[in-house]
Design a protein around this motif. Structure first.
Motif, PDB file in Angstrom:
ATOM      1  N   LEU A  71       0.810  -1.062  -0.191  1.00  0.00           N
ATOM      2  CA  LEU A  71      -0.094  -0.080  -0.003  1.00  0.00           C
ATOM      3  C   LEU A  71       0.726   1.128   0.030  1.00  0.00           C
ATOM      4  O   LEU A  71       2.078   1.310   0.708  1.00  0.00           O
ATOM      5  N   THR A  72       0.218   2.194  -0.689  1.00  0.00           N
ATOM      6  CA  THR A  72       1.051   3.625  -0.827  1.00  0.00           C
ATOM      7  C   THR A  72       0.289   4.612  -0.161  1.00  0.00           C
ATOM      8  O   THR A  72       0.621   5.805  -0.165  1.00  0.00           O
ATOM      9  N   GLY A  73      -1.031   4.275   0.283  1.00  0.00           N
ATOM     10  CA  GLY A  73      -1.750   5.323   0.971  1.00  0.00           C
ATOM     11  C   GLY A  73      -3.133   6.156  -0.077  1.00  0.00           C
ATOM     12  O   GLY A  73      -3.784   6.739   0.327  1.00  0.00           O
ATOM     13  N   GLN A  74      -2.845   5.436  -1.254  1.00  0.00           N
ATOM     14  CA  GLN A  74      -3.887   5.757  -2.374  1.00  0.00           C
ATOM     15  C   GLN A  74      -4.936   4.879  -2.362  1.00  0.00           C
ATOM     16  O   GLN A  74      -5.743   5.163  -3.381  1.00  0.00           O
ATOM     17  N   GLU A  75      -4.707   3.528  -1.937  1.00  0.00           N
ATOM     18  CA  GLU A  75      -5.599   2.377  -2.630  1.00  0.00           C
ATOM     19  C   GLU A  75      -6.802   2.359  -1.827  1.00  0.00           C
ATOM     20  O   GLU A  75      -7.018   2.754  -0.415  1.00  0.00           O
ATOM     21  N   THR A  76      -7.840   1.560  -2.146  1.00  0.00           N
ATOM     22  CA  THR A  76      -8.947   1.039  -1.661  1.00  0.00           C
ATOM     23  C   THR A  76      -8.814  -0.123  -1.352  1.00  0.00           C
ATOM     24  O   THR A  76      -8.410  -1.277  -2.365  1.00  0.00           O
ATOM     25  N   SER A 109      -2.533   2.905   5.965  1.00  0.00           N
ATOM     26  CA  SER A 109      -1.629   2.879   4.697  1.00  0.00           C
ATOM     27  C   SER A 109      -2.658   2.846   3.342  1.00  0.00           C
ATOM     28  O   SER A 109      -1.918   2.910   2.393  1.00  0.00           O
ATOM     29  N   ALA A 110      -3.654   2.950   3.588  1.00  0.00           N
ATOM     30  CA  ALA A 110      -4.946   3.038   2.520  1.00  0.00           C
ATOM     31  C   ALA A 110      -5.394   4.424   2.547  1.00  0.00           C
ATOM     32  O   ALA A 110      -5.752   4.891   3.622  1.00  0.00           O
ATOM     33  N   ALA A 111      -6.136   4.517   1.358  1.00  0.00           N
ATOM     34  CA  ALA A 111      -7.004   5.808   1.452  1.00  0.00           C
ATOM     35  C   ALA A 111      -8.557   5.511   1.754  1.00  0.00           C
ATOM     36  O   ALA A 111      -9.153   6.154   2.706  1.00  0.00           O
ATOM     37  N   ARG A 112      -8.847   4.188   1.678  1.00  0.00           N
ATOM     38  CA  ARG A 112     -10.157   3.657   2.188  1.00  0.00           C
ATOM     39  C   ARG A 112     -10.032   2.014   2.319  1.00  0.00           C
ATOM     40  O   ARG A 112      -9.597   1.337   1.570  1.00  0.00           O
ATOM     41  N   ASN A 132     -11.749   6.183   7.934  1.00  0.00           N
ATOM     42  CA  ASN A 132     -11.254   5.679   6.581  1.00  0.00           C
ATOM     43  C   ASN A 132     -12.016   4.321   6.421  1.00  0.00           C
ATOM     44  O   ASN A 132     -11.763   3.700   5.211  1.00  0.00           O
ATOM     45  N   ASP A 174      -8.239  -1.923  -5.317  1.00  0.00           N
ATOM     46  CA  ASP A 174      -6.931  -2.147  -5.600  1.00  0.00           C
ATOM     47  C   ASP A 174      -6.223  -3.383  -5.153  1.00  0.00           C
ATOM     48  O   ASP A 174      -5.564  -3.932  -5.875  1.00  0.00           O
TER      49      ASP A 174
END
Length: 466
Positions: free
Chosen positions: A299-304, A322-325, A350, A373
């Motif tokens: 995870l990069t912080g942008q993933e669902t 570590s995720a967006a959602r 989130n 993702d």
């Protein structure tokens, strides 16, 4: 198999271990399973049963003990059915478990993926934070004899916490002092069936007595006995299970004293545990397991992230930072209630949780066009249904992180995913249950192009090799 005779004594060399931790000896091409043996040893064995494709034996004599043979520390080993590997050094136990996962990946999963490592426990004793003691019809408290429902009296178990052992003995003394009857599964009569204890990181405990009734005599005295034996007890609960069969917990709970839940910390997060909550029984190794799952998720912080079989939200919430959602799904309503509370308690905003069967929620989200993702799955021992595998693949995540407690169903499901375009690219074993034959595995599956003709040829060649 015709050459082997029941009662016959033979000599052979132990080649490895079965999925149940039994030594494997080959005699004239036949596989014989022999408990208590160690890889590399030449042994004399007696055939106890001849089956169609294999035989069972018992150890008569070891000609030369393996350096990996260990003297069991528990006096009940071999009688109690709880442990499988106390006759091995821990190094050999880890080898056996890693090899079991490797065999499942190759034979059942149809892949040549290598298990990168097996992560062993720093302390293989007193690791269980949940203990379930069956109570025999005569009032005996302990654990079942191997492959039976006969209770072996055990006051001290080396893989249970000391608090749990003391609590179980306190309940036994309460039963003896007040002549509280034990449940007899052959007649369906009697009261106390199981003693269930949870223990947290700081030594607090929650005791649940499972009974064949909505109430038991001398309930205040029961709480007093438990609290005297384990002063850090936070609650004593009565669970009612009036059904015949071997399911431990019933659906009704009543708090006799204190509270009906226990708080614990895992991966820096705080979790509320009710009696039926799913929670890994080895806290330290659960943290190792979840960190490995997080590593595989990439995870990069942008993933669902979608987490199926989320329980009280442990994996879901561990990935939230570590995720967006993150979304979690679980079929047990009480677990989802706990998961939502745990998100609020840890100030995680989130995370969303759904109460539904994994196959239903996966299909629903797929129809609604959700495109996570990463999807994580941590199913029970039976693994994933074909419908869940198809729905997961239908959402087209870039990665699937599969956490498994059974190498056989893991191998089967990996093969199913392969047919839908997901290839196993990393695998790591984690020893969650020292001294037993059970092992956890984390596998990363990645979306790739599929050449169906190539896959068919590879499977065909593998079958020919077998």
């Amino acid at each position: 198999m015709e050459k082997l005779k029941t009662g016959g004594v033979y000599t052979g060399t132990v080649e490895g271990y079965s999925s149940e931790g039994l030594g494997i000896v080959r005699l004239d091409g036949a596989v014989v399973f022999v408990p208590g043996t160690v890889r590399g040893e030449t042994v004399e064995l007696k055939i106890t049963r001849v089956m169609k494709t294999a035989a069972a034996g018992e150890l008569v004599r070891v000609h030369e003990p393996s350096p990996e043979r260990s003297e069991p520390e528990c006096p009940h080993f071999g009688v109690c059915g709880g442990c499988d590997f106390q006759h091995l050094t821990y190094t050999e136990e880890l080898w056996a478990k890693r090899q079991r996962v490797q065999d499942a990946l190759e034979r059942l999963g149809g892949t040549d993926l290598q298990v990168e490592e097996i992560l062993g426990a720093r302390n293989p004793f007193r690791y269980r934070n949940k203990s379930q003691y069956p109570v025999g019809a005569d009032g005996t408290v302990g654990f079942y004899r191997a492959r039976s429902h006969q209770v072996v009296p055990i006051q001290r178990c080396l893989i249970q916490s000391e608090v749990s052992d003391k609590t179980a003995q306190a309940v036994r003394e309460w039963m003896r002092r007040y002549k509280i009857s034990a449940y007899d599964e052959t007649t369906g009569k009697g009261l106390v069936r199981h003693i269930y204890v949870r223990v947290n990181r700081v030594g607090q405990s929650l005791c649940c007595v499972v009974a064949n009734s909505r109430q038991v005599p001398r309930e205040p005295e029961l709480a007093a006995y438990v609290c005297a034996a384990a002063p850090s007890t936070v609650g004593v609960v009565l669970n009612t299970n009036t059904r015949r069969g071997n399911v431990i917990l019933g659906d009704r709970y009543r708090t006799l004293w204190g509270q009906d839940f226990l708080m614990d910390t895992l991966c820096g997060l705080e979790f509320k545990l009710s009696v039926p909550s799913f929670y890994q029984v080895n806290r330290d190794q659960a943290e190792v397991l979840y960190h490995k799952a997080l590593e595989f998720a990439g995870l990069t912080g942008q993933e669902t992230v979608l987490d199926l079989y989320c329980g009280i939200g442990t994996i879901t919430l561990c990935m939230a930072d570590s995720a967006a959602r993150v979304l979690g799904a679980e079929i047990v309503p009480a677990a989802i209630d706990d998961a939502r509370e745990n998100a609020v308690r840890n100030h995680i905003d989130n995370a969303e949780f759904f109460c539904a069967d994994a196959a239903d929620i996966a299909a629903k989200l797929e129809r609604e066009g959700l495109r996570p993702d990463v999807i994580t799955v941590d199913p029970p021992r039976k693994g994933l249904s074909e419908e869940v595998v198809a729905s997961v693949a239908g959402m087209r995540p870039r990665r699937v992180v599969y956490v498994s407690c059974d190498p056989a169903t893991l191998g089967r499901d990996i093969k199913r995913f392969a047919g839908l375009g997901y290839r196993a690219v990393r695998a790591c074993a984690v020893d969650m249950f020292p001294a037993t034959c059970h092992v956890e595995t984390v596998v990363l599956l990645s979306k790739g192009e599929v050449d169906s003709k190539k896959i068919r040829v590879e499977f065909s060649l593998e079958d020919m090799d077998m």
